[in-house]
Write a protein that holds these residues in place. Sequence first.
Motif, PDB file in Angstrom:
ATOM      1  N   LEU A   1       0.803  -1.215   0.000  1.00  0.00           N
ATOM      2  CA  LEU A   1       0.000   0.000   0.000  1.00  0.00           C
ATOM      3  C   LEU A   1       0.837   1.268   0.000  1.00  0.00           C
ATOM      4  O   LEU A   1       0.278   2.353   0.033  1.00  0.00           O
ATOM      5  CB  LEU A   1      -0.947  -0.014   1.210  1.00  0.00           C
ATOM      6  N   ALA A   2       2.163   1.125  -0.014  1.00  0.00           N
ATOM      7  CA  ALA A   2       2.995   2.325  -0.040  1.00  0.00           C
ATOM      8  C   ALA A   2       2.785   3.080  -1.330  1.00  0.00           C
ATOM      9  O   ALA A   2       2.980   2.550  -2.419  1.00  0.00           O
ATOM     10  CB  ALA A   2       4.470   1.927   0.120  1.00  0.00           C
ATOM     11  N   GLY A   3       2.334   4.311  -1.221  1.00  0.00           N
ATOM     12  CA  GLY A   3       2.086   5.138  -2.395  1.00  0.00           C
ATOM     13  C   GLY A   3       0.728   4.942  -3.019  1.00  0.00           C
ATOM     14  O   GLY A   3       0.423   5.581  -4.026  1.00  0.00           O
ATOM     15  N   ALA A   4      -0.109   4.080  -2.440  1.00  0.00           N
ATOM     16  CA  ALA A   4      -1.432   3.827  -3.011  1.00  0.00           C
ATOM     17  C   ALA A   4      -2.371   4.985  -2.736  1.00  0.00           C
ATOM     18  O   ALA A   4      -2.347   5.564  -1.634  1.00  0.00           O
ATOM     19  CB  ALA A   4      -2.023   2.556  -2.436  1.00  0.00           C
ATOM     20  N   PRO A   5      -3.196   5.380  -3.689  1.00  0.00           N
ATOM     21  CA  PRO A   5      -4.231   6.390  -3.429  1.00  0.00           C
ATOM     22  C   PRO A   5      -5.141   5.933  -2.291  1.00  0.00           C
ATOM     23  O   PRO A   5      -5.567   4.777  -2.256  1.00  0.00           O
ATOM     24  CB  PRO A   5      -4.986   6.475  -4.751  1.00  0.00           C
ATOM     25  N   SER A   6      -5.464   6.826  -1.390  1.00  0.00           N
ATOM     26  CA  SER A   6      -6.206   6.458  -0.174  1.00  0.00           C
ATOM     27  C   SER A   6      -7.628   6.007  -0.462  1.00  0.00           C
ATOM     28  O   SER A   6      -8.230   5.283   0.341  1.00  0.00           O
ATOM     29  CB  SER A   6      -6.244   7.656   0.788  1.00  0.00           C
ATOM     30  N   GLU A   7      -8.210   6.439  -1.586  1.00  0.00           N
ATOM     31  CA  GLU A   7      -9.592   6.112  -1.887  1.00  0.00           C
ATOM     32  C   GLU A   7      -9.774   4.783  -2.592  1.00  0.00           C
ATOM     33  O   GLU A   7     -10.907   4.371  -2.849  1.00  0.00           O
ATOM     34  CB  GLU A   7     -10.211   7.227  -2.759  1.00  0.00           C
ATOM     35  N   LEU A   8      -8.687   4.097  -2.911  1.00  0.00           N
ATOM     36  CA  LEU A   8      -8.814   2.778  -3.528  1.00  0.00           C
ATOM     37  C   LEU A   8      -9.494   1.824  -2.560  1.00  0.00           C
ATOM     38  O   LEU A   8      -9.235   1.844  -1.358  1.00  0.00           O
ATOM     39  CB  LEU A   8      -7.450   2.218  -3.922  1.00  0.00           C
ATOM     40  N   SER A   9     -10.359   0.958  -3.101  1.00  0.00           N
ATOM     41  CA  SER A   9     -11.102   0.035  -2.241  1.00  0.00           C
ATOM     42  C   SER A   9     -10.184  -0.927  -1.493  1.00  0.00           C
ATOM     43  O   SER A   9     -10.525  -1.395  -0.420  1.00  0.00           O
ATOM     44  CB  SER A   9     -12.116  -0.758  -3.082  1.00  0.00           C
ATOM     45  N   VAL A  10      -8.992  -1.204  -2.062  1.00  0.00           N
ATOM     46  CA  VAL A  10      -8.088  -2.139  -1.394  1.00  0.00           C
ATOM     47  C   VAL A  10      -7.432  -1.528  -0.170  1.00  0.00           C
ATOM     48  O   VAL A  10      -6.831  -2.224   0.637  1.00  0.00           O
ATOM     49  CB  VAL A  10      -6.986  -2.628  -2.365  1.00  0.00           C
ATOM     50  N   THR A  11      -7.499  -0.228  -0.010  1.00  0.00           N
ATOM     51  CA  THR A  11      -6.867   0.427   1.129  1.00  0.00           C
ATOM     52  C   THR A  11      -7.834   0.649   2.264  1.00  0.00           C
ATOM     53  O   THR A  11      -7.450   1.171   3.303  1.00  0.00           O
ATOM     54  CB  THR A  11      -6.294   1.795   0.698  1.00  0.00           C
ATOM     55  N   LYS A  12      -9.091   0.322   2.066  1.00  0.00           N
ATOM     56  CA  LYS A  12     -10.106   0.574   3.089  1.00  0.00           C
ATOM     57  C   LYS A  12     -10.502  -0.705   3.801  1.00  0.00           C
ATOM     58  O   LYS A  12     -10.434  -1.770   3.243  1.00  0.00           O
ATOM     59  CB  LYS A  12     -11.327   1.229   2.432  1.00  0.00           C
TER      60      LYS A  12
END
Length: 308
Positions: free
Chosen positions: A297-308
């Motif tokens: 998740l390093a650098g991943a956009p916060s709104e991506l479903s995989v980060t929630k």
Amino acid sequence: MEEVGLGWWGVPLAILAGAIRVSTPFLFVSLGECLTERSGRINLGLEGTLVMGAMSGYAVSYLTGSPWLGVVVAGFSGILFGALHGTICSLPKVNDIAVGIALMVLGTGIAFFLGKPFIQPKALHLPAIELGWWSASEQVRTALRINVLFLIGVVLVPALLWSFKNTRWGLVVRMAGDSADATLAMGYSVRLIRLVSTACGGFLAGVGGAFLSLYYPGSWNEGLSSGQGLMAVALVIFARWNPARCFYASLLFGGAGALGPALQSVGITASYYLFNAAPYVLTLAIMIFTSSPHRTLAGAPSELSVTK
């Protein structure tokens, strides 16, 4: 006079040439997915978009005699699938991953159905730039034959990277991917931003499909893609949502795909199919290597479903 082969010296040359050819679809699809995910949405349907682009581009080239018109039509077919994905995902309580899988099946199914009449006919291919004109070796000339689409993809890399950092459009896309609330507070429509980003990403994936059918391997058949659209999603994660790293990762995937044919050219035929599986093994290795939440998740956009 019979031409003398390059022997083992031809292996790195063949891998380099193969990396450029094989990496081109990866490059376009990964740049498209990078743009889509930076806006906060995942599109797993790019495999179907890639296949649809390959079929439509080949069909238009065969029917009109213009491969470049085929590329344009392939891009527009990608826009249609991207817009469809974006529209469905903008509805309440819709999961973008599930929609992507459904559209992947839909795209491949439509392409297989509509593309049956074009499996046997030969369409005109895209032209290439002969960078090896200076050499008397056919192997060198073939290796240094570069398609224009690859060069266009190379130009898109710094252009997209610069746009993300220096243009209002790029900043708005990044803001939509990092914070929907902040985007709404600034007066922008999150749904519209993601819809346009997904459609543009689909356009690039469609162009990548056209490369497959109109240059390398240069024909239309139902097994043309071999999962490259799905592998490109893993490539974007490996590249940390950075267009420049997408380019380097695409070359890495392309080189892995060219390993088997390069070794076969010097007489190594044992375990040939195992070498051909190198891109898939590399995909699994990348997913395992990035399986840690801190790495993935390093650098991943916060709104991506995989980060929630």
